[in-house]
Scaffold this motif. Structure first.
Motif, mmCIF file in Angstrom:
data_model
loop_
_atom_site.group_PDB
_atom_site.id
_atom_site.type_symbol
_atom_site.label_atom_id
_atom_site.label_comp_id
_atom_site.label_asym_id
_atom_site.label_seq_id
_atom_site.Cartn_x
_atom_site.Cartn_y
_atom_site.Cartn_z
ATOM 1 N N ASN A 32 0.800 -1.224 0.000
ATOM 2 C CA ASN A 32 0.000 0.000 0.000
ATOM 3 C C ASN A 32 0.834 1.275 0.000
ATOM 4 O O ASN A 32 0.285 2.366 0.167
ATOM 5 C CB ASN A 32 -0.953 -0.004 1.204
ATOM 6 C CG ASN A 32 -2.020 -1.061 1.062
ATOM 7 O OD1 ASN A 32 -2.657 -1.183 0.023
ATOM 8 N ND2 ASN A 32 -2.195 -1.853 2.103
ATOM 9 N N ASN A 33 2.146 1.151 -0.177
ATOM 10 C CA ASN A 33 3.030 2.308 -0.175
ATOM 11 C C ASN A 33 3.610 2.483 -1.585
ATOM 12 O O ASN A 33 4.475 1.715 -2.001
ATOM 13 C CB ASN A 33 4.145 2.093 0.859
ATOM 14 C CG ASN A 33 5.070 3.287 0.995
ATOM 15 O OD1 ASN A 33 5.346 3.985 0.034
ATOM 16 N ND2 ASN A 33 5.565 3.503 2.200
ATOM 17 N N PRO A 34 3.136 3.492 -2.329
ATOM 18 C CA PRO A 34 3.591 3.674 -3.713
ATOM 19 C C PRO A 34 5.105 3.843 -3.843
ATOM 20 O O PRO A 34 5.703 3.356 -4.810
ATOM 21 C CB PRO A 34 2.866 4.939 -4.182
ATOM 22 C CG PRO A 34 1.699 5.092 -3.258
ATOM 23 C CD PRO A 34 2.110 4.482 -1.950
ATOM 24 N N LYS A 35 5.748 4.494 -2.886
ATOM 25 C CA LYS A 35 7.194 4.708 -2.968
ATOM 26 C C LYS A 35 7.941 3.389 -2.763
ATOM 27 O O LYS A 35 8.934 3.127 -3.454
ATOM 28 C CB LYS A 35 7.637 5.754 -1.939
ATOM 29 C CG LYS A 35 8.926 6.419 -2.284
ATOM 30 C CD LYS A 35 8.820 7.243 -3.563
ATOM 31 C CE LYS A 35 10.091 8.002 -3.858
ATOM 32 N NZ LYS A 35 10.036 8.752 -5.091
ATOM 33 N N GLN A 87 6.702 0.471 -3.545
ATOM 34 C CA GLN A 87 6.466 -0.272 -4.776
ATOM 35 C C GLN A 87 7.390 0.218 -5.905
ATOM 36 O O GLN A 87 7.909 -0.591 -6.680
ATOM 37 C CB GLN A 87 4.998 -0.176 -5.198
ATOM 38 C CG GLN A 87 4.071 -0.940 -4.276
ATOM 39 C CD GLN A 87 4.469 -2.393 -4.157
ATOM 40 O OE1 GLN A 87 4.588 -3.115 -5.142
ATOM 41 N NE2 GLN A 87 4.708 -2.842 -2.929
ATOM 42 N N GLU A 88 7.615 1.521 -5.972
ATOM 43 C CA GLU A 88 8.532 2.080 -6.968
ATOM 44 C C GLU A 88 9.958 1.547 -6.725
ATOM 45 O O GLU A 88 10.645 1.148 -7.671
ATOM 46 C CB GLU A 88 8.514 3.610 -6.876
ATOM 47 C CG GLU A 88 9.381 4.298 -7.896
ATOM 48 C CD GLU A 88 9.380 5.820 -7.748
ATOM 49 O OE1 GLU A 88 10.254 6.455 -8.365
ATOM 50 O OE2 GLU A 88 8.542 6.370 -7.009
#
Length: 113
Positions: A77-80, A82-83
């Motif tokens: 749930n953490n886009p950073k 995941q990036e």
């Protein structure tokens, strides 16, 4: 405070240039601050990664709040995060016995003095 240790392994792609780039991303002060924050927020007190050839070994010291399933959910749930994980897949590869999409595999302790 009670702590627990987790030991995990993962391989890098066997390419000297990619290994050098991976090491640079992980050099002191180079990991993205959002990544180190997410690690600490999960209850990880200390994390170290060692490398021989293209095989990595991670040692994590965690506190009593750490839950691997909760950490996985937080990361998902953490886009950073995941990036960062997508970027790291450029350098990492699954161990031969890993399940599809599985990177870091918990190691079995086979000896203690």
């Amino acid at each position: 405070m009670t702590t627990k240790r987790f030991c995990l392994s993962c391989d890098l792609k066997d390419d000297p240039q990619l290994i050098a780039e991976y090491k640079e991303y992980h050099a002191a002060g180079n990991a993205w601050p959002e990544i180190t924050k997410s690690i600490k927020d999960a209850g990880i007190i200390d994390m170290q990664i060692y490398l021989t050839g293209n095989r990595m070994f991670m040692i994590m010291e965690v506190d009593e709040t750490f839950d691997p399933n909760k950490k996985a959910e937080m990361d998902a749930n953490n886009p950073k995060v995941q990036e960062w994980e997508q970027l790291m897949w450029n350098y990492q590869q699954e161990l031969p016995w890993a399940k599809k999409g599985e990177k870091w595999i918990e190691m079995e302790k086979v000896f203690q003095l």
